[in-house]
Each structure stands twice: as structure tokens, then as C-alpha cells.
Motif scaffolding. Structure first.
Motif, PDB file in Angstrom:
ATOM      1  N   UNK A 146      -1.637 -14.640   9.399  1.00 10.72           N
ATOM      2  CA  UNK A 146      -0.539 -13.938   9.963  1.00 10.72           C
ATOM      3  C   UNK A 146      -0.449 -12.414   9.351  1.00 10.72           C
ATOM      4  N   UNK A 147       0.658 -12.132   8.756  1.00 11.57           N
ATOM      5  CA  UNK A 147       1.008 -10.536   8.288  1.00 11.57           C
ATOM      6  C   UNK A 147       0.621 -10.461   6.857  1.00 11.57           C
ATOM      7  N   UNK A 148       0.101  -9.493   6.331  1.00 13.97           N
ATOM      8  CA  UNK A 148      -0.447  -9.175   5.161  1.00 13.97           C
ATOM      9  C   UNK A 148      -0.669  -7.875   4.773  1.00 13.97           C
ATOM     10  N   UNK A 149      -0.470  -7.528   3.619  1.00 14.46           N
ATOM     11  CA  UNK A 149      -0.715  -5.868   3.181  1.00 14.46           C
ATOM     12  C   UNK A 149      -1.933  -5.647   3.117  1.00 14.46           C
ATOM     13  N   UNK A 150      -2.390  -4.476   3.383  1.00 17.27           N
ATOM     14  CA  UNK A 150      -3.852  -3.800   3.302  1.00 17.27           C
ATOM     15  C   UNK A 150      -4.478  -4.252   2.166  1.00 17.27           C
ATOM     16  N   UNK A 151      -3.634  -4.423   0.849  1.00 21.97           N
ATOM     17  CA  UNK A 151      -4.229  -4.818  -0.324  1.00 21.97           C
ATOM     18  C   UNK A 151      -4.606  -6.106  -0.195  1.00 21.97           C
ATOM     19  N   UNK A 152      -3.780  -7.033   0.139  1.00 16.79           N
ATOM     20  CA  UNK A 152      -4.333  -8.542   0.258  1.00 16.79           C
ATOM     21  C   UNK A 152      -5.552  -8.503   1.473  1.00 16.79           C
ATOM     22  N   UNK A 153      -5.560  -7.859   2.388  1.00 12.91           N
ATOM     23  CA  UNK A 153      -6.599  -8.051   3.377  1.00 12.91           C
ATOM     24  C   UNK A 153      -7.966  -7.573   2.648  1.00 12.91           C
ATOM     25  N   UNK A 154      -7.865  -6.532   1.917  1.00 11.13           N
ATOM     26  CA  UNK A 154      -9.011  -5.874   1.365  1.00 11.13           C
ATOM     27  C   UNK A 154      -9.533  -6.738   0.032  1.00 11.13           C
ATOM     28  N   UNK A 155      -8.551  -7.245  -0.691  1.00  6.81           N
ATOM     29  CA  UNK A 155      -9.019  -8.257  -1.704  1.00  6.81           C
ATOM     30  C   UNK A 155      -9.696  -9.567  -1.075  1.00  6.81           C
ATOM     31  N   UNK A 156      -9.415 -10.050  -0.109  1.00  3.78           N
ATOM     32  CA  UNK A 156      -9.971 -10.910   0.636  1.00  3.78           C
ATOM     33  C   UNK A 156     -11.184 -10.742   1.309  1.00  3.78           C
ATOM     34  N   UNK A 157     -11.305  -9.559   1.938  1.00  2.72           N
ATOM     35  CA  UNK A 157     -12.434  -9.098   2.110  1.00  2.72           C
ATOM     36  C   UNK A 157     -13.565  -8.822   0.950  1.00  2.72           C
ATOM     37  N   UNK A 158     -13.126  -8.391  -0.001  1.00  2.00           N
ATOM     38  CA  UNK A 158     -13.975  -8.356  -1.266  1.00  2.00           C
ATOM     39  C   UNK A 158     -14.502  -9.768  -1.593  1.00  2.00           C
TER      40      UNK A 158
END
Length: 373
Positions: A146-158
Motif C-alpha cells: 500500500x502507501x509508503x514514504x519515498x524513503x521507505x520505497x527507496x530503502x526497500x529498493x536498495x
């Protein structure tokens, strides 16, 4: 009374240290770069939480390596950048090459026929963007968050890059996850990655997949960044280029004053609010490297004193000469500035703010609640 300094003869420097001293004794933009060195040293001596905002084609030119070094040295604590810089970082992790070219002789019609994109003097291999698209969409399809901050998205991507790409050690996004450095992006949809996130959400709807679609929620970014500003002992910003990453960072300063600060905030949160200054809003230090100039009226070219009128800087930042603008191409100025910081500041303990982001976010919520009660 304005300050004066006697002009001395400049001699050809023989060593790195002499280059630093020559710049600090110089004038125009060389002199400004010398001032930036002094500001950077004071900023790190003050244990400032250092933001770096990165706009322009930095990662396609290999500039992600600077960010990797800075994070491991503990010299930057938060990165704010564009979706494009994150997209182009993935080429290095996935092993799809980029090439230097002569922009004056290259044939763009030939490049277009060969499905090759150009960023001034950099050419993307035809597989660069398709491979990013395949990687992102396959990964997102398996998420149900669902809805997450851009920092969480980019951390998961990392972490995804770290675990499943052949050259993750070349990705600043992967290293940010390892170092606990939050990365924020105000306009993730304005990039190849963002377009793939969007099409996956659309497909979730039209195919009725029955799962929570990933949505990057920038309102959560602002909550997290407010918490980082509130808990910092002092704050500094190194601006590369300008653009929306610059404003996305600096707008937190007036937001703190307008939406979070209230008379008893230090009494209610004596441990968490550590800033020594009475003024909880406003950056304490700011270095800007940009080719943009103020007379066209754009945000990227806005001067430090103009930022002061928006409460983005503290008055003391300018009075104490802790703000400086270097009107230069980042590819010229940044390596010299960073070499000085590495030489004269050295390693610092990593703040690893992303590892504490839930605690930081809860504080910002608690402060906001008190403010509106």
C-alpha cells in the motif's frame, strides 16, 4: 562595514593542500569554492545533520560514487534527489553500460534508430531503461504494502538491489540501505521507475489483482523530514544543482515554524529536541553548487539571502558566514570540495537515521498533536 582582505600573489600549487589554500585565497568562483570548504568544515565540527540535495544528471555521469564515499565516511546523513538519478543509479547495479560521447559530433537521428538515449555527453545502452523497467515491475508485482514514504520505497529498493543484482556495490541506493541513510524523492513519478510504479498500480486495478497497490506517499516524507529537523543538533545542506530536491529540503524549515513549533515544545520534549539554538526552524549551514543565477527568477538560482526571506535559513547562517553559493558546474567544483572534506574532516560516526525513522516519525506526530491541541 563589509569585510576586506588584502590581495596576495597566487602561486602555482604543488600539492592538494596548496590547491585548497590557493582557492581560499582566490576570488570569484574559485574564492567561493574556498569559502565552501570553510563552511563544510564548520558544519561537520558542529555535528550538523547534513542533507545533500542532488539534481541534474549526476548519477549518469558516475556521480553516485561520490555519494557512496560520503555515506561510508559519515559525511552526509540524508539524500534528497530526483527519480531520474535513482533510475540511472540502477544501470550500474544491473550492469547495463553508459558511454561518454562528443555531443557536438554525435548523430541523434542514428541514436534514435538504435534505441539509444542521450544525456548531453552520455549515451545510454539500448538495454538500460528496458532492464530497469523489467526489474522494477517484477519486484513491485510481488509487493503488497500500500502507501509508503519515498524513503521507505527507496530503502526497500536498495535492499532488493543488494540481494539480487550483480553489481550492487556500484549503486548508491544499495549503499544507502546498508548505511541507514534515508533518500527522499519529491517527484518519483517523473522518472522511468515512477512510470513503472504507476503502470503496475493501474494493472492492479484493471486486472483486479486483489492486493494493496504500492503508492509512494510524499506526505509521509514531510512527516519524516520534520522529525529529522526537530531532532537534529544543527542542520546543514549541500545543494548540487538546485531544482525540486533543493526546495523539498529547505521547505522543511518554514514548515517546522508554522506547523510544529509551539511555546512549550522544549519542556514537553526535553530529550528529543536537542538543538542549541532557540530557533528550531532554518538551516544552520548551506553550500550551493549550481550554474543557475538569480535574475531569471527560478528556485535553483535563488540566493541565500532570498532563502532567508522564506525562513529557510537562519539569520545567523548569513551573519556567521555559514552560507555560500558557488556558481559552477558540479563536475568541476564537487570533486575539489569533497576532497577537502575527506582530507580535513575525515571519518565521522554514521548517524544511520533510517534505522531510527519510526522513532523519528512518532516524535513528529507527537509534536504535531501537541501543536494543534
Amino acid at each position: 562595514m563589509h569585510k576586506r582582505r588584502k590581495v596576495e600573489l597566487l602561486r602555482i600549487p604543488d600539492t592538494k593542500e596548496e590547491i585548497f589554500k590557493t582557492l581560499q585565497a582566490s576570488r570569484t568562483q574559485g574564492g567561493k569554492l574556498g569559502e565552501a570548504m570553510k563552511v563544510a568544515k564548520r558544519m561537520h565540527e558542529a555535528n550538523a545533520t547534513v542533507f545533500m540535495s542532488v539534481a541534474g544528471a549526476v548519477t549518469p555521469a558516475g556521480g553516485g560514487g561520490y555519494l557512496i564515499d560520503l555515506m561510508h565516511l559519515g559525511l552526509i546523513d540524508v539524500i534528497v534527489t530526483t527519480g531520474a538519478n535513482i533510475t540511472h543509479d540502477l544501470h550500474f547495479a544491473l550492469g547495463t553500460p553508459l558511454f561518454h560521447c562528443d555531443p557536438h559530433t554525435v548523430d541523434d537521428f542514428e541514436l534514435q534508430k538504435n534505441h539509444e538515449e542521450r544525456i548531453y555527453d552520455i549515451i545510454l545502452d539500448p538495454n538500460c531503461l528496458p532492464e530497469v523497467g523489467k526489474f522494477i515491475r517484477k519486484w513491485i508485482r510481488g509487493l503488497n504494502i500500500g502507501s509508503i514514504s519515498s524513503s521507505e520505497f527507496i530503502n526497500k529498493l536498495g535492499w532488493k538491489l543488494f540481494r539480487s543484482t550483480p553489481f550492487y556495490m556500484k549503486s548508491f541506493v544499495a549503499h544507502a540501505a546498508l548505511c541507514g541513510v534515508p533518500i527522499y524523492c519529491a517527484a518519483p513519478s517523473d522518472s522511468e521507475i515512477g512510470m513503472n510504479v504507476a503502470i503496475e498500480e493501474i494493472d492492479d486495478i484493471v486486472l483486479n489483482r486483489g492486493k494493496k497497490s504500492l503508492r509512494i506517499n510524499n506526505s509521509l516524507d514531510l512527516l519524516e523530514m520534520a522529525g529529522i529537523f526537530l531532532t537534529a543538533q544543527s542542520t546543514g545542506l549541500i545543494v548540487i544543482g538546485g531544482g525540486h530536491p533543493k526546495n523539498y529540503t529547505t521547505q522543511n524549515s518554514p514548515a517546522i515554524k508554522e506547523d510544529y513549533v509551539y511555546p512549550d515544545i522544549r519542556k514537553d520534549f526535553p530529550i528529543q529536541i536537542r538543538r542549541e539554538s532557540e530557533d528550531l526552524g532554518g538551516l544552520d549551514f548551506m553550500i550551493k553548487i549550481s550554474t543557475d543565477v538569480p535574475h531569471f527568477g527560478g528556485c535553483s538560482g535563488a540566493t541565500e539571502s532570498e532563502n532567508l526571506t522564506w525562513n529557510k535559513l537562519k539569520p545567523g547562517t548569513l551573519h556567521q558566514e555559514n552560507g555560500v553559493e558557488v556558481n559552477a558546474d558540479f563536475s568541476l567544483a564537487l570533486p575539489i570540495l569533497l576532497s577537502y572534506i575527506k582530507t580535513c574532516v575525515g571519518n565521522l560516526p554514521q548517524k544511520a537515521l533510517y534505522h531510527k525513522i519510526e522513532e523519528i516519525k512518532q516524535l513528529a506526530k507527537a509534536v504535531r498533536k501537541k501543536r494543534i491541541e
